[in-house]
Write a protein that holds these residues in place. Sequence first.
Motif, PDB file in Angstrom:
ATOM      1  N   ALA A   1     -36.146  42.650 -53.250  1.00 43.70           N
ATOM      2  CA  ALA A   1     -37.048  43.809 -53.244  1.00 43.70           C
ATOM      3  C   ALA A   1     -37.203  44.373 -51.836  1.00 43.70           C
ATOM      4  N   MET A   2     -37.347  43.489 -50.850  1.00 45.56           N
ATOM      5  CA  MET A   2     -37.477  43.939 -49.459  1.00 45.56           C
ATOM      6  C   MET A   2     -36.224  44.691 -49.016  1.00 45.56           C
ATOM      7  N   SER A   3     -35.067  44.203 -49.407  1.00 45.69           N
ATOM      8  CA  SER A   3     -33.823  44.873 -48.992  1.00 45.69           C
ATOM      9  C   SER A   3     -33.689  46.248 -49.637  1.00 45.69           C
ATOM     10  N   LEU A   4     -34.277  46.426 -50.818  1.00 46.37           N
ATOM     11  CA  LEU A   4     -34.238  47.731 -51.474  1.00 46.37           C
ATOM     12  C   LEU A   4     -35.249  48.704 -50.866  1.00 46.37           C
ATOM     13  N   LEU A   5     -36.341  48.178 -50.315  1.00 45.76           N
ATOM     14  CA  LEU A   5     -37.404  49.024 -49.776  1.00 45.76           C
ATOM     15  C   LEU A   5     -37.200  49.418 -48.324  1.00 45.76           C
ATOM     16  N   GLU A   6     -36.581  48.567 -47.545  1.00 44.90           N
ATOM     17  CA  GLU A   6     -36.449  48.792 -46.107  1.00 44.90           C
ATOM     18  C   GLU A   6     -34.996  48.685 -45.666  1.00 44.90           C
ATOM     19  N   GLU A   7     -34.589  49.578 -44.765  1.00 48.00           N
ATOM     20  CA  GLU A   7     -33.243  49.475 -44.199  1.00 48.00           C
ATOM     21  C   GLU A   7     -33.228  48.363 -43.160  1.00 48.00           C
ATOM     22  N   GLY A   8     -32.120  47.683 -43.069  1.00 51.27           N
ATOM     23  CA  GLY A   8     -31.986  46.589 -42.122  1.00 51.27           C
ATOM     24  C   GLY A   8     -31.396  45.383 -42.819  1.00 51.27           C
ATOM     25  N   SER A   9     -31.517  44.234 -42.174  1.00 51.94           N
ATOM     26  CA  SER A   9     -30.974  43.016 -42.766  1.00 51.94           C
ATOM     27  C   SER A   9     -32.111  42.135 -43.264  1.00 51.94           C
ATOM     28  N   VAL A  10     -31.915  41.562 -44.428  1.00 53.02           N
ATOM     29  CA  VAL A  10     -32.919  40.701 -45.046  1.00 53.02           C
ATOM     30  C   VAL A  10     -32.269  39.358 -45.343  1.00 53.02           C
ATOM     31  N   THR A  11     -32.965  38.289 -44.990  1.00 55.84           N
ATOM     32  CA  THR A  11     -32.478  36.950 -45.302  1.00 55.84           C
ATOM     33  C   THR A  11     -33.553  36.181 -46.056  1.00 55.84           C
ATOM     34  N   HIS A  12     -33.098  35.288 -46.886  1.00 52.87           N
ATOM     35  CA  HIS A  12     -33.997  34.412 -47.643  1.00 52.87           C
ATOM     36  C   HIS A  12     -33.906  33.026 -47.046  1.00 52.87           C
ATOM     37  N   ASP A  13     -35.044  32.350 -46.936  1.00 49.47           N
ATOM     38  CA  ASP A  13     -35.106  30.964 -46.466  1.00 49.47           C
ATOM     39  C   ASP A  13     -34.478  30.799 -45.085  1.00 49.47           C
ATOM     40  N   SER A  14     -34.975  31.563 -44.128  1.00 50.00           N
ATOM     41  CA  SER A  14     -34.456  31.446 -42.761  1.00 50.00           C
ATOM     42  C   SER A  14     -35.410  30.623 -41.899  1.00 50.00           C
ATOM     43  N   ARG A  15     -34.963  30.269 -40.728  1.00 47.54           N
ATOM     44  CA  ARG A  15     -35.763  29.481 -39.786  1.00 47.54           C
ATOM     45  C   ARG A  15     -35.959  30.302 -38.518  1.00 47.54           C
ATOM     46  N   LEU A  16     -37.162  30.178 -37.940  1.00 48.62           N
ATOM     47  CA  LEU A  16     -37.486  30.901 -36.713  1.00 48.62           C
ATOM     48  C   LEU A  16     -38.279  29.971 -35.815  1.00 48.62           C
ATOM     49  N   ARG A  17     -37.845  29.853 -34.560  1.00 48.80           N
ATOM     50  CA  ARG A  17     -38.544  28.993 -33.610  1.00 48.80           C
ATOM     51  C   ARG A  17     -39.642  29.792 -32.922  1.00 48.80           C
ATOM     52  N   GLY A  18     -40.837  29.211 -32.845  1.00 42.52           N
ATOM     53  CA  GLY A  18     -41.974  29.868 -32.205  1.00 42.52           C
ATOM     54  C   GLY A  18     -41.700  30.112 -30.729  1.00 42.52           C
TER      55      GLY A  18
ATOM     56  N   ASP B   1     -39.714  32.517 -46.030  1.00 39.14           N
ATOM     57  CA  ASP B   1     -39.144  32.829 -47.346  1.00 39.14           C
ATOM     58  C   ASP B   1     -38.328  34.116 -47.295  1.00 39.14           C
ATOM     59  N   VAL B   2     -38.875  35.129 -46.628  1.00 41.42           N
ATOM     60  CA  VAL B   2     -38.198  36.422 -46.498  1.00 41.42           C
ATOM     61  C   VAL B   2     -38.314  36.868 -45.051  1.00 41.42           C
ATOM     62  N   ARG B   3     -37.194  37.258 -44.466  1.00 43.71           N
ATOM     63  CA  ARG B   3     -37.199  37.748 -43.080  1.00 43.71           C
ATOM     64  C   ARG B   3     -36.404  39.048 -43.026  1.00 43.71           C
ATOM     65  N   HIS B   4     -37.040  40.091 -42.515  1.00 41.50           N
ATOM     66  CA  HIS B   4     -36.405  41.403 -42.426  1.00 41.50           C
ATOM     67  C   HIS B   4     -36.316  41.830 -40.970  1.00 41.50           C
ATOM     68  N   LYS B   5     -35.132  42.261 -40.553  1.00 38.39           N
ATOM     69  CA  LYS B   5     -34.937  42.851 -39.224  1.00 38.39           C
ATOM     70  C   LYS B   5     -34.511  44.290 -39.424  1.00 38.39           C
ATOM     71  N   SER B   6     -35.191  45.203 -38.710  1.00 37.12           N
ATOM     72  CA  SER B   6     -34.846  46.628 -38.827  1.00 37.12           C
ATOM     73  C   SER B   6     -33.451  46.880 -38.295  1.00 37.12           C
ATOM     74  N   THR B   7     -32.883  47.999 -38.717  1.00 34.42           N
ATOM     75  CA  THR B   7     -31.525  48.359 -38.304  1.00 34.42           C
ATOM     76  C   THR B   7     -31.411  48.478 -36.788  1.00 34.42           C
ATOM     77  N   ASP B   8     -32.444  49.019 -36.137  1.00 35.10           N
ATOM     78  CA  ASP B   8     -32.413  49.190 -34.681  1.00 35.10           C
ATOM     79  C   ASP B   8     -32.800  47.906 -33.933  1.00 35.10           C
ATOM     80  N   GLY B   9     -33.218  46.878 -34.659  1.00 31.89           N
ATOM     81  CA  GLY B   9     -33.571  45.607 -34.036  1.00 31.89           C
ATOM     82  C   GLY B   9     -34.924  45.590 -33.360  1.00 31.89           C
ATOM     83  N   GLN B  10     -35.699  46.647 -33.529  1.00 27.32           N
ATOM     84  CA  GLN B  10     -36.983  46.748 -32.846  1.00 27.32           C
ATOM     85  C   GLN B  10     -38.115  46.045 -33.590  1.00 27.32           C
ATOM     86  N   THR B  11     -38.024  45.957 -34.899  1.00 22.30           N
ATOM     87  CA  THR B  11     -39.110  45.337 -35.672  1.00 22.30           C
ATOM     88  C   THR B  11     -38.598  44.251 -36.610  1.00 22.30           C
ATOM     89  N   GLU B  12     -39.481  43.313 -36.857  1.00 22.08           N
ATOM     90  CA  GLU B  12     -39.196  42.244 -37.809  1.00 22.08           C
ATOM     91  C   GLU B  12     -40.397  42.103 -38.730  1.00 22.08           C
TER      92      GLU B  12
END
Length: 99
Positions: free
Chosen positions: A55-72, A82-93
């Motif tokens: 659903a996120m990939s259909l609503l927002e342009e950019g890359s969407v991954t399921h079950d990713s890991r991110l270090r603080g 569970d869901v991680r979205h990065k904008s096409t320009d890389g400015q927002t997540e």
Amino acid sequence: MRVSTIKKRPDAGVRLITVALYTPMTSPVEKIYKEIFGSLPSKSGVAFERLAAIAMSLLEEGSVTHDSRLRGQFSKTLYQLDVRHKSTDGQTEMMGEAK
């Protein structure tokens, strides 16, 4: 649920044995997932997480991954997303926790 009961005469020295086999209920989300993909993930809740990522990939342009890991950045703790979205320009997540 299926319940099997074995009864024998009490005077024969045999106890009453009841065995219950429970089949987990399928949620409406899991039914939709199975209808689309033909099977269910082995882990509970993953169907909802994957559908949320779709659903996120259909609503927002950019890359969407399921079950990713991110270090603080400061704590260096590894977080599961569970869901991680990065904008096409890389400015927002955006991150999502499916419940």
